[in-house]
Design a protein around this motif. Structure first.
Motif, mmCIF file in Angstrom:
data_model
loop_
_atom_site.group_PDB
_atom_site.id
_atom_site.type_symbol
_atom_site.label_atom_id
_atom_site.label_comp_id
_atom_site.label_asym_id
_atom_site.label_seq_id
_atom_site.Cartn_x
_atom_site.Cartn_y
_atom_site.Cartn_z
ATOM 1 N N ALA A 110 0.844 -1.195 0.000
ATOM 2 C CA ALA A 110 0.000 0.000 0.000
ATOM 3 C C ALA A 110 0.877 1.242 0.000
ATOM 4 N N CYS A 111 1.892 1.282 0.866
ATOM 5 C CA CYS A 111 2.751 2.469 0.926
ATOM 6 C C CYS A 111 3.616 2.580 -0.321
ATOM 7 N N MET A 112 3.984 1.431 -0.891
ATOM 8 C CA MET A 112 4.715 1.462 -2.149
ATOM 9 C C MET A 112 3.824 2.065 -3.240
ATOM 10 N N GLY A 113 2.549 1.700 -3.192
ATOM 11 C CA GLY A 113 1.594 2.244 -4.163
ATOM 12 C C GLY A 113 1.437 3.742 -4.000
ATOM 13 N N VAL A 114 1.336 4.212 -2.753
ATOM 14 C CA VAL A 114 1.184 5.645 -2.491
ATOM 15 C C VAL A 114 2.304 6.420 -3.170
ATOM 16 N N PHE A 115 3.561 5.992 -2.963
ATOM 17 C CA PHE A 115 4.687 6.794 -3.442
ATOM 18 C C PHE A 115 5.110 6.432 -4.856
ATOM 19 N N GLY A 116 4.482 5.392 -5.404
ATOM 20 C CA GLY A 116 4.656 5.124 -6.827
ATOM 21 C C GLY A 116 3.793 6.068 -7.658
ATOM 22 N N LEU A 142 9.009 4.252 4.232
ATOM 23 C CA LEU A 142 9.239 3.713 5.573
ATOM 24 C C LEU A 142 8.412 4.476 6.602
ATOM 25 N N TYR A 143 8.359 5.801 6.431
ATOM 26 C CA TYR A 143 7.578 6.603 7.370
ATOM 27 C C TYR A 143 6.088 6.287 7.245
ATOM 28 N N CYS A 144 5.636 6.125 6.017
ATOM 29 C CA CYS A 144 4.231 5.763 5.757
ATOM 30 C C CYS A 144 3.888 4.444 6.461
ATOM 31 N N ILE A 145 4.764 3.461 6.305
ATOM 32 C CA ILE A 145 4.510 2.165 6.948
ATOM 33 C C ILE A 145 4.526 2.317 8.468
ATOM 34 N N PHE A 146 5.543 3.055 8.946
ATOM 35 C CA PHE A 146 5.700 3.216 10.386
ATOM 36 C C PHE A 146 4.463 3.866 11.013
ATOM 37 N N GLU A 147 3.979 4.932 10.381
ATOM 38 C CA GLU A 147 2.784 5.615 10.884
ATOM 39 C C GLU A 147 1.564 4.688 10.873
ATOM 40 N N SER A 148 1.411 3.952 9.759
ATOM 41 C CA SER A 148 0.248 3.065 9.650
ATOM 42 C C SER A 148 0.311 1.945 10.682
ATOM 43 N N VAL A 149 1.517 1.426 10.899
ATOM 44 C CA VAL A 149 1.692 0.369 11.910
ATOM 45 C C VAL A 149 1.245 0.881 13.274
ATOM 46 N N LYS A 150 1.680 2.106 13.604
ATOM 47 C CA LYS A 150 1.310 2.696 14.898
ATOM 48 C C LYS A 150 -0.197 2.892 14.994
ATOM 49 N N GLU A 151 -0.777 3.484 13.948
ATOM 50 C CA GLU A 151 -2.216 3.765 13.957
ATOM 51 C C GLU A 151 -3.048 2.510 14.115
ATOM 52 N N LYS A 152 -2.584 1.421 13.497
ATOM 53 C CA LYS A 152 -3.354 0.186 13.548
ATOM 54 C C LYS A 152 -3.046 -0.612 14.803
ATOM 55 N N GLN A 166 -5.637 9.628 5.673
ATOM 56 C CA GLN A 166 -6.748 9.147 4.863
ATOM 57 C C GLN A 166 -6.255 8.521 3.561
ATOM 58 N N THR A 167 -5.289 9.159 2.923
ATOM 59 C CA THR A 167 -4.726 8.603 1.686
ATOM 60 C C THR A 167 -4.084 7.242 1.953
ATOM 61 N N ARG A 168 -3.311 7.185 3.036
ATOM 62 C CA ARG A 168 -2.671 5.904 3.381
ATOM 63 C C ARG A 168 -3.722 4.836 3.597
ATOM 64 N N GLU A 169 -4.777 5.182 4.291
ATOM 65 C CA GLU A 169 -5.825 4.211 4.589
ATOM 66 C C GLU A 169 -6.540 3.752 3.312
ATOM 67 N N ASN A 170 -6.761 4.692 2.393
ATOM 68 C CA ASN A 170 -7.419 4.325 1.132
ATOM 69 C C ASN A 170 -6.595 3.306 0.348
ATOM 70 N N TYR A 171 -5.294 3.536 0.292
ATOM 71 C CA TYR A 171 -4.439 2.579 -0.410
ATOM 72 C C TYR A 171 -4.423 1.230 0.312
ATOM 73 N N TYR A 180 -6.763 -0.088 2.079
ATOM 74 C CA TYR A 180 -8.038 -0.756 1.816
ATOM 75 C C TYR A 180 -8.032 -1.393 0.430
ATOM 76 N N SER A 181 -7.503 -0.647 -0.529
ATOM 77 C CA SER A 181 -7.456 -1.114 -1.902
ATOM 78 C C SER A 181 -6.603 -2.377 -2.040
ATOM 79 N N TYR A 182 -5.397 -2.350 -1.499
ATOM 80 C CA TYR A 182 -4.519 -3.522 -1.593
ATOM 81 C C TYR A 182 -5.059 -4.680 -0.775
ATOM 82 N N HIS A 183 -5.651 -4.336 0.354
ATOM 83 C CA HIS A 183 -6.223 -5.398 1.175
ATOM 84 C C HIS A 183 -7.305 -6.154 0.418
ATOM 85 N N GLY A 184 -8.184 -5.410 -0.263
ATOM 86 C CA GLY A 184 -9.265 -6.054 -1.017
ATOM 87 C C GLY A 184 -8.726 -6.927 -2.135
#
Ligand SMILES: *[C@@H]1O[C@H](CO)[C@@H](O)[C@H](O)[C@H]1NC(C)=O
Ligand SMILES: *[C@@H]1O[C@H](CO)[C@@H](O)[C@H](O)[C@H]1NC(C)=O
Ligand SMILES: *[C@@H]1O[C@H](CO)[C@@H](O)[C@H](O)[C@H]1NC(C)=O
Ligand SMILES: *[C@@H]1O[C@H](CO)[C@@H](O)[C@H](O)[C@H]1NC(C)=O
Length: 370
Positions: free
Chosen positions: A38-44, A71-81, A144-149, A151-155
């Protein structure tokens, strides 16, 4: 002849599956992998100053600010979840694996290296603003952007996993039937027989379930319809097969999680084509163990379950028909995906494509003519 075709088709399917869709049986929906992709997708999808000539190369693998941002995107998402640093560290392996297709640059990085890239990146980080381009510094993406990505990859990944799970349930269903049949069979040979089960229940059940065919006459040949070769199912077989068909239909149709923002695929229709192709492909594969198991004369299974050889052949045929249906849906959906949304000319030159078509033809011949 029959066995040769069965194994030939299995072999061809494996060759086709090896590239068409990831045929590894590992689970895709695991948190570290979904977070990473997901984070790779965000920054791609962000425009960096850096560009690469390689067609699918992701900037996060080769451009340091992009890697730091990820890495920061993943780190933040890991914390939030609410996951731990251990989950964060598991994503390092996923990053290395994803990037290994484009470059060796990250392969020697240790956990410490990843942490220092994160810490250094955090120092230089700026908030991303819509429309920013030619970026040369690490950026922070809003939650929100991180979460959208995510959700998309998860699905997308969960669709593979759920296909495997459903395939497992189909196998378990037939194993369960064998076990139940075995229990009844066994009781027939014990003192229980006289006590309880020899009584009306068993006589009723046997008379009702195992002897008559669905349409009355037992074992009448259905010669006019070549498709339904063999004998009509007995009621026992009919009920088992009906249960299987219901399960199979539900498994093919249920549990798709589409991304409303179309972040991976360009439209809802493209998502549907790809998701249905993936689901039916995975389900088709899941039929192999049962089809092979029920294909020949299996004295051991007959002995323990008491189920007759002709019933196994009936199950074998219906499993084969549904596998053919799945494979046909897979082929049709993937073709529509390739024709409308991807490069059809290139796709049909690929080995996986040609082997897939060959396998489908072979299975079709078996279903209709053997
Ligand atoms: C730290 O990150 C910045 C921004 O990406 C980069 O320019 C710099 O070279 C990095 N420093 C070290 C020591 O890695
Ligand atoms: C997890 O890692 C971050 C970044 O290195 C660190 O600040 C934090 O203290 C760590 N948390 C735990 C529980 O070790
Ligand atoms: C990684 O390490 C191996 C073994 O030490 C070495 O041969 C290789 O060149 C290194 N790769 C990079 C990209 O540094
Ligand atoms: C990014 O760089 C390109 C080429 O140098 C330039 O044409 C474009 O205007 C730049 N975009 C922004 C938003 O700075």
């Amino acid at each position: 002849m029959h066995w040769a075709s069965v194994f030939g088709a299995i072999w061809l399917f494996h060759l086709s599956g090896a590239r068409a869709s990831p045929a590894r049986t590992k689970m895709y929906g695991k948190v570290p992998l979904v977070l990473t992709d997901a984070c790779m997708g965000v920054f791609g999808d962000v425009t960096w100053e850096y560009t690469s000539d390689a067609l699918y190369a992701s900037p996060v693998c080769t451009y340091e600010p992009a890697l730091q941002s990820m890495l920061y995107c993943i780190f933040e998402s890991v914390k939030e979840k609410g996951y731990s640093n251990k989950t964060f560290e598991k994503t390092f392996a996923a990053i290395k694996e994803d990037c290994s297709y484009y470059t060796d640059a990250l392969q020697n990085m240790t956990n410490t290296d990843f942490y220092s890239a994160l810490h250094n990146g955090t120092k230089h980080m700026m908030q991303y603003v819509e429309g920013n381009a030619n970026l040369t510094y690490p950026i922070e993406m809003d939650a929100q952007t991180r979460e959208n990505y995510y959700y998309s990859y998860h699905g997308f990944y969960a669709n593979y996993d759920i296909g495997h799970t459903y395939g497992g349930v189909i196998c378990a269903y037939f194993v369960g039937v064998m076990i139940l049949a075995g229990i009844f069979h066994y009781m027939n040979y014990t003192p229980f027989k006289t006590a309880l089960f020899k009584q009306r229940l068993v006589r009723y059940a046997r008379g009702y379930l195992t002897l008559p065919t669905i349409w009355g006459k037992h074992a009448s040949h259905f010669s006019s319809l070549k498709v339904l070769t063999g004998y009509l199912p007995t009621r026992f077989e009919g009920i088992i097969i009906l249960g299987y068909l219901v399960l199979h239909t539900v498994f093919l149709a249920y549990g798709y999680q589409y991304d409303p923002y179309n972040l991976i695929f360009s439209s809802r229709r493209e998502q549907v084509a790809r998701y249905v192709a993936d689901r039916s492909g995975v389900l088709a594969f899941a039929h192999f163990p049962l089809i092979a198991l029920f294909a020949g004369r299996n004295n051991f299974l007959e002995f323990i379950s008491g189920v007759k050889y002709t019933s196994f052949i009936m199950f074998h045929k219906w499993l084969g028909r549904m596998m053919f249906l799945d494979a046909t849906i897979h082929g049709a959906a993937y073709t529509s995906y390739a024709v409308f949304y991807r490069d059809w000319q290139a796709s049909k030159e690929e080995t996986y494509w040609q082997f897939g078509v060959a396998a489908l033809c072979l299975v079709g011949v078996m279903v209709f003519f053997l």
